[in-house]
Structures are given as C-alpha cells and as structure tokens.
Design an enzyme around this catalytic site. Sequence first.
Site, PDB file in Angstrom:
ATOM      1  N   GLU A 195       0.757  -1.138   0.249  1.00 24.76           N
ATOM      2  CA  GLU A 195       0.040   0.075  -0.213  1.00 24.76           C
ATOM      3  C   GLU A 195       0.847   1.231   0.025  1.00 24.76           C
ATOM      4  OE1 GLU A 195      -2.840  -1.701   3.525  1.00 24.76           O
ATOM      5  OE2 GLU A 195      -2.130   0.150   3.627  1.00 24.76           O
TER       6      GLU A 195
ATOM      7  N   CYS B 165       3.218   8.337   1.478  1.00 22.75           N
ATOM      8  CA  CYS B 165       3.663   7.415   2.590  1.00 22.75           C
ATOM      9  C   CYS B 165       3.841   6.372   1.783  1.00 22.75           C
ATOM     10  CB  CYS B 165       2.413   7.345   3.744  1.00 22.75           C
ATOM     11  SG  CYS B 165       2.644   5.949   4.852  1.00 22.75           S
TER      12      CYS B 165
ATOM     13  N   CYS C 199       5.850  -7.146   7.901  1.00 24.79           N
ATOM     14  CA  CYS C 199       6.778  -6.595   8.985  1.00 24.79           C
ATOM     15  C   CYS C 199       7.212  -7.736   9.964  1.00 24.79           C
ATOM     16  CB  CYS C 199       6.148  -5.578   9.587  1.00 24.79           C
ATOM     17  SG  CYS C 199       7.597  -4.473  10.507  1.00 24.79           S
TER      18      CYS C 199
ATOM     19  N   CYS D  13       4.779  -5.411  16.109  1.00 30.07           N
ATOM     20  CA  CYS D  13       4.143  -4.575  17.407  1.00 30.07           C
ATOM     21  C   CYS D  13       2.796  -5.000  17.355  1.00 30.07           C
ATOM     22  CB  CYS D  13       4.153  -3.153  16.829  1.00 30.07           C
ATOM     23  SG  CYS D  13       5.988  -2.631  16.594  1.00 30.07           S
TER      24      CYS D  13
ATOM     25  N   CYS E 290      -0.265  -3.395  15.565  1.00 31.57           N
ATOM     26  CA  CYS E 290      -0.078  -2.827  14.091  1.00 31.57           C
ATOM     27  C   CYS E 290      -0.875  -4.017  13.141  1.00 31.57           C
ATOM     28  CB  CYS E 290       1.272  -2.669  13.848  1.00 31.57           C
ATOM     29  SG  CYS E 290       1.539  -2.178  12.038  1.00 31.57           S
TER      30      CYS E 290
ATOM     31  N   GLY F 113       5.972  -2.174   6.776  1.00 35.45           N
ATOM     32  CA  GLY F 113       7.327  -2.731   7.075  1.00 35.45           C
ATOM     33  C   GLY F 113       8.506  -1.648   7.764  1.00 35.45           C
ATOM     34  N   GLU F 114       9.358  -2.304   8.081  1.00 38.05           N
ATOM     35  CA  GLU F 114      10.228  -1.585   8.889  1.00 38.05           C
ATOM     36  C   GLU F 114      11.489  -1.317   8.068  1.00 38.05           C
ATOM     37  OE1 GLU F 114      11.144  -0.390  11.995  1.00 38.05           O
ATOM     38  OE2 GLU F 114      12.732   0.353  10.889  1.00 38.05           O
TER      39      GLU F 114
ATOM     40  N   SER G  27      10.855   6.211   9.083  1.00 42.08           N
ATOM     41  CA  SER G  27      10.330   6.141  10.415  1.00 42.08           C
ATOM     42  C   SER G  27      10.521   4.750  11.079  1.00 42.08           C
ATOM     43  CB  SER G  27       8.895   6.092  10.453  1.00 42.08           C
ATOM     44  OG  SER G  27       8.161   5.699  11.612  1.00 42.08           O
TER      45      SER G  27
ATOM     46  N   SER H 195       9.253   5.372  16.397  1.00 40.36           N
ATOM     47  CA  SER H 195       8.011   5.113  16.726  1.00 40.36           C
ATOM     48  C   SER H 195       8.234   4.912  18.361  1.00 40.36           C
ATOM     49  CB  SER H 195       7.520   4.148  16.031  1.00 40.36           C
ATOM     50  OG  SER H 195       7.193   4.349  14.655  1.00 40.36           O
ATOM     51  N   LEU H 196       8.198   5.765  19.159  1.00 44.22           N
ATOM     52  CA  LEU H 196       8.216   5.507  20.550  1.00 44.22           C
ATOM     53  C   LEU H 196       6.949   4.695  21.559  1.00 44.22           C
ATOM     54  CD1 LEU H 196      10.711   6.045  22.808  1.00 44.22           C
ATOM     55  CD2 LEU H 196       9.319   8.160  23.281  1.00 44.22           C
TER      56      LEU H 196
ATOM     57  N   ASN I  64      -5.636   4.204  15.656  1.00 43.54           N
ATOM     58  CA  ASN I  64      -6.893   4.045  14.517  1.00 43.54           C
ATOM     59  C   ASN I  64      -7.078   2.387  14.856  1.00 43.54           C
ATOM     60  OD1 ASN I  64      -8.111   4.665  12.206  1.00 43.54           O
ATOM     61  ND2 ASN I  64      -6.290   5.065  11.135  1.00 43.54           N
TER      62      ASN I  64
ATOM     63  N   CYS J 208      -1.885   2.479   7.853  1.00 47.30           N
ATOM     64  CA  CYS J 208      -1.151   1.528   6.893  1.00 47.30           C
ATOM     65  C   CYS J 208      -1.440   0.070   7.365  1.00 47.30           C
ATOM     66  CB  CYS J 208       0.333   1.746   6.793  1.00 47.30           C
ATOM     67  SG  CYS J 208       0.718   3.568   5.974  1.00 47.30           S
TER      68      CYS J 208
HETATM   69  N1  SAH Z   1       7.897   0.265  10.882  1.00 49.42           N
HETATM   70  C1  SAH Z   1       8.137   1.810  10.899  1.00 49.42           C
HETATM   71  C2  SAH Z   1       7.569   2.556   9.726  1.00 49.42           C
HETATM   72  C3  SAH Z   1       5.974   2.183   9.666  1.00 49.42           C
HETATM   73  S1  SAH Z   1       4.731   2.138  10.716  1.00 49.42           S
HETATM   74  C4  SAH Z   1       7.667   2.268  12.285  1.00 49.42           C
HETATM   75  O1  SAH Z   1       7.093   1.401  13.129  1.00 49.42           O
HETATM   76  O2  SAH Z   1       7.944   3.367  12.657  1.00 49.42           O
HETATM   77  C5  SAH Z   1       4.380   3.810  10.754  1.00 49.42           C
HETATM   78  C6  SAH Z   1       3.545   4.425  11.741  1.00 49.42           C
HETATM   79  O3  SAH Z   1       2.182   4.092  11.981  1.00 49.42           O
HETATM   80  C7  SAH Z   1       4.265   4.106  13.117  1.00 49.42           C
HETATM   81  O4  SAH Z   1       4.598   4.994  14.191  1.00 49.42           O
HETATM   82  C8  SAH Z   1       3.347   2.908  13.598  1.00 49.42           C
HETATM   83  O5  SAH Z   1       3.283   2.970  15.003  1.00 49.42           O
HETATM   84  C9  SAH Z   1       1.875   3.670  13.297  1.00 49.42           C
HETATM   85  N2  SAH Z   1       0.875   2.591  13.526  1.00 49.42           N
HETATM   86  C10 SAH Z   1       0.807   1.277  13.266  1.00 49.42           C
HETATM   87  N3  SAH Z   1      -0.564   0.937  13.483  1.00 49.42           N
HETATM   88  C11 SAH Z   1      -1.189   1.929  13.656  1.00 49.42           C
HETATM   89  C12 SAH Z   1      -2.654   2.324  13.920  1.00 49.42           C
HETATM   90  N4  SAH Z   1      -3.436   1.269  13.881  1.00 49.42           N
HETATM   91  N5  SAH Z   1      -3.049   3.484  14.142  1.00 49.42           N
HETATM   92  C13 SAH Z   1      -2.175   4.661  13.951  1.00 49.42           C
HETATM   93  N6  SAH Z   1      -0.831   4.303  13.844  1.00 49.42           N
HETATM   94  C14 SAH Z   1      -0.439   3.030  13.592  1.00 49.42           C
HETATM   95 FE1  SF4 Z   2       6.254  -3.200  11.759  1.00 44.43          FE
HETATM   96 FE2  SF4 Z   2       6.125  -0.514  12.285  1.00 44.43          FE
HETATM   97 FE3  SF4 Z   2       4.065  -1.996  12.305  1.00 44.43          FE
HETATM   98 FE4  SF4 Z   2       5.823  -2.385  14.119  1.00 44.43          FE
HETATM   99  S1  SF4 Z   2       4.512  -0.593  13.725  1.00 44.43           S
HETATM  100  S2  SF4 Z   2       4.765  -4.160  13.191  1.00 44.43           S
HETATM  101  S3  SF4 Z   2       7.585  -1.982  13.045  1.00 44.43           S
HETATM  102  S4  SF4 Z   2       5.098  -1.683  10.407  1.00 44.43           S
END
Ligand code: SAH
Ligand code: SF4
Length: 353
Positions: free
Chosen positions: A94, A107, A114, A118, A121, A164-165, A196, A219-220, A295, A339
């Site tokens: 996407e 984006c 990935c 997390c 996610c 993805g990371e 990110s 992403s903290l 979200n 995403c």
């Molecule tokens: N893997 C990388 C980049 C992709 S994720 C990372 O984790 O930084 C991009 C951002 O979307 C991250 O900050 C992630 O935590 C956030 N994200 C993931 N799932 C989400 C959700 N359901 N609602 C809002 N943000 C989300």
């Molecule tokens: Fe991967 Fe980023 Fe989703 Fe974590 S938040 S599973 S690192 S895409």
Amino acid sequence: MNRKINLLNLTFEELEKFVIENGMKKFYAKEIFTWLHQKFIRNIDEMSNLSLKDRSVLTEKSYIPFLNLTKYLASKIDKTEKFLFQLEDGNSIETVLIKNKERNTLCISSQVGCAVNCDFCATGMGGFTRNLELNEILNQVYTVERRLSKKNERLTNIVYMGMGEPMLNFDNVMNSLEMLSDSRGINISKRKITVSTSGIVPAIEKLMEREINVELAISLHTAINEKRDLLMPINKSYPLEDLHTVLKEYQKKTNRRITFEYLLINNVNVSDGDANALADFVHDFDHMVNIIPYNHVEGKPYERPIEKKIEKFIEILEKKRKLNISVRREKGSDIDGACGQLRRKTLETPKMS
Ligand code: SAH
Ligand code: SF4
C-alpha cells in the site's frame, strides 16, 4: 522467468557499468537515468535521444518495471488517496497520498509485511514476507508522481511510514533515499524525506555512518520499558536506554531535530505517569513529538481514548513539560487510513462514513 535487467534496480554507478558493458558510451547513463528517474517513462522506446540501435540493445537486455494498481480509494472526507499495488510476484503493498494546502506527502512501504510484530499494528499481523526491491520502493513514488503531473502537481514530501520496517531493509532503503534526492532524478530534498523506525539501534548507527541526512522519526509509543516490551517486542532487543544513547549520538553528529511518534491507546499509555515518562525521555533532544490517536484495527483489543483524555495528555506535555507537540489527526478514516489495513481488508468493501 524474466532474465532481463530491471532498470529501476540499478544505482547510477550500476547503470553506468551496464551501459558500458553493452557497448554504449558511458555518458548515455546520464541520459537514461533522466528518462527513468526524472521523466518516469514506461517504455524504452520513449528514450528519443538514443539511437534506434541502442534502444533495441536496451530492450533486448533490460526492461522498465511498473506497479500494477489493483485498488484505488479516494477519501470523501479529506483529500487522502490510497493505492494498493500488486508486485511482479503477486504480493501487494500500500501507498498513501496525503494532500493539504502546501504539501503532497507520499507514505510509502518498504517491505511486504513486517517482522517486528508490534502488538497494535495491522501490518505486523500477517508476518513478514519479503523486503521490497529498490525498483518497488521507487515506483511507488514515480507512479503517483506521474498521476500528479497530469494535474500539474508534484510530490513535495516522502515518508517511509507505510508497511514494513525500513531499517530492516537497509541497503535498498538507503539506495532509494539516494535516488529520490538525486538532482538528476526526482530531486526531493533529504529534508523532505522522513524515515520512520521502531528503533533498530544498530541500523541507526549505520545510518549515522552513511551520513544520509534524512529526517528521522522514532516510533516510541511509550517511554516505559515494561510497557514497550509488550507493545513493541523489539524493545527487548533494543531497550529505551540504548535507543536514547544512540539517538543522542545521532543528534550530536547530524544536528537534526528528531521526531518521536506516540500513539495514544486507551488504558495503555495515556496516564499522567505515561506523559511524564515520555517528557523525561525526549526533553533533552531537539525534538518534535507527534501525537497520533490510535486507529482501531479489527481483531486487536486496542482503542483510541476519548477526546477529553487526549486533551489532558497533551496539556501535560505542552503546558507543564513544555514539549514541542504536533497532533496528527486521522487522515482518510473512511478508506482505512492506517497503513496495513487496506491490504488486510482488500476483499471487503471499504466502509464509507
Ligand atoms: N515500521 C516503521 C514504519 C511504518 S509504521 C515504524 O514502526 O516506525 C508507521 C507508523 O504508523 C508507526 O509510528 C506506527 O506505530 C503507526 N501505526 C501502526 N499501526 C497504527 C494504527 N493502527 N493507528 C495509527 N498508527 C499506527
Ligand atoms: Fe512493523 Fe512499524 Fe507495524 Fe511495528 S508499527 S509491526 S515496526 S510496520
């Protein structure tokens, strides 16, 4: 199997080598690079300043790849557009275009799935399939740029915040950063490109050594180790102390502001204690804290907090702790803005509110 060379997988130096190996003059590499990375042509025959012979050699030995757009959704409530692309091997990724007055931000995805997994996610849910190749990263940008140029518009910003990371697809992502900021190509300034990451410490060290000065977002999501271990298992390998240390070094060396992304998840990370832990972690950085109300993802137990709780959290950070805050309001909520969600639901009809 297609044994031809995929032209968008070649860096400038690799293209030069390829051109020479195939009996063309070295300086043609620059012409071809411009056709590919600045004019975004789809067909080798469009390279009108190359001789017919050179074009036929190129056609015999190589090809220009493209992404197959299998689903396109445009939000009815804001200007967000979402693209689902099919890759040559049938996998899907996407890409999301977020438009506002001054900016067209794309984006992009860096992997299929990935491995970081997390807990909140959607992308992580399906596990990891593979890294994206250089051409697949670039073509997300080029495909959307081609569409925009028909309306006399351009992309202004790129964020690696799709699926993805990016730091676990290091080499292809680094090459894509070089190519996207190349003045012979699409020429997007590194200051307008943000990578990110969930906090892969050794990769941040490598990024520092390569001196690719793009914007970095971390992403903290919580600054408490026990909670982060649960939300983001990567924290067990690279705990907050190590992340803090490498980011201090990174900032010392690059002098660049670091963005911290912080999802707000109800009953998980929005207490006063959570706000103070976040402030303790970021206050000694030149920072921007990007607050993102969660979200909801189908099948996950997490929800976004009510507005009052969000406001209280922000007030502590801003008024009491004097942090720099921006709040990322949801984009394209009617088209599965977060995403990873569209890919998972691709067989269902999107809900329009
Ligand atoms: N893997 C990388 C980049 C992709 S994720 C990372 O984790 O930084 C991009 C951002 O979307 C991250 O900050 C992630 O935590 C956030 N994200 C993931 N799932 C989400 C959700 N359901 N609602 C809002 N943000 C989300
Ligand atoms: Fe991967 Fe980023 Fe989703 Fe974590 S938040 S599973 S690192 S895409």
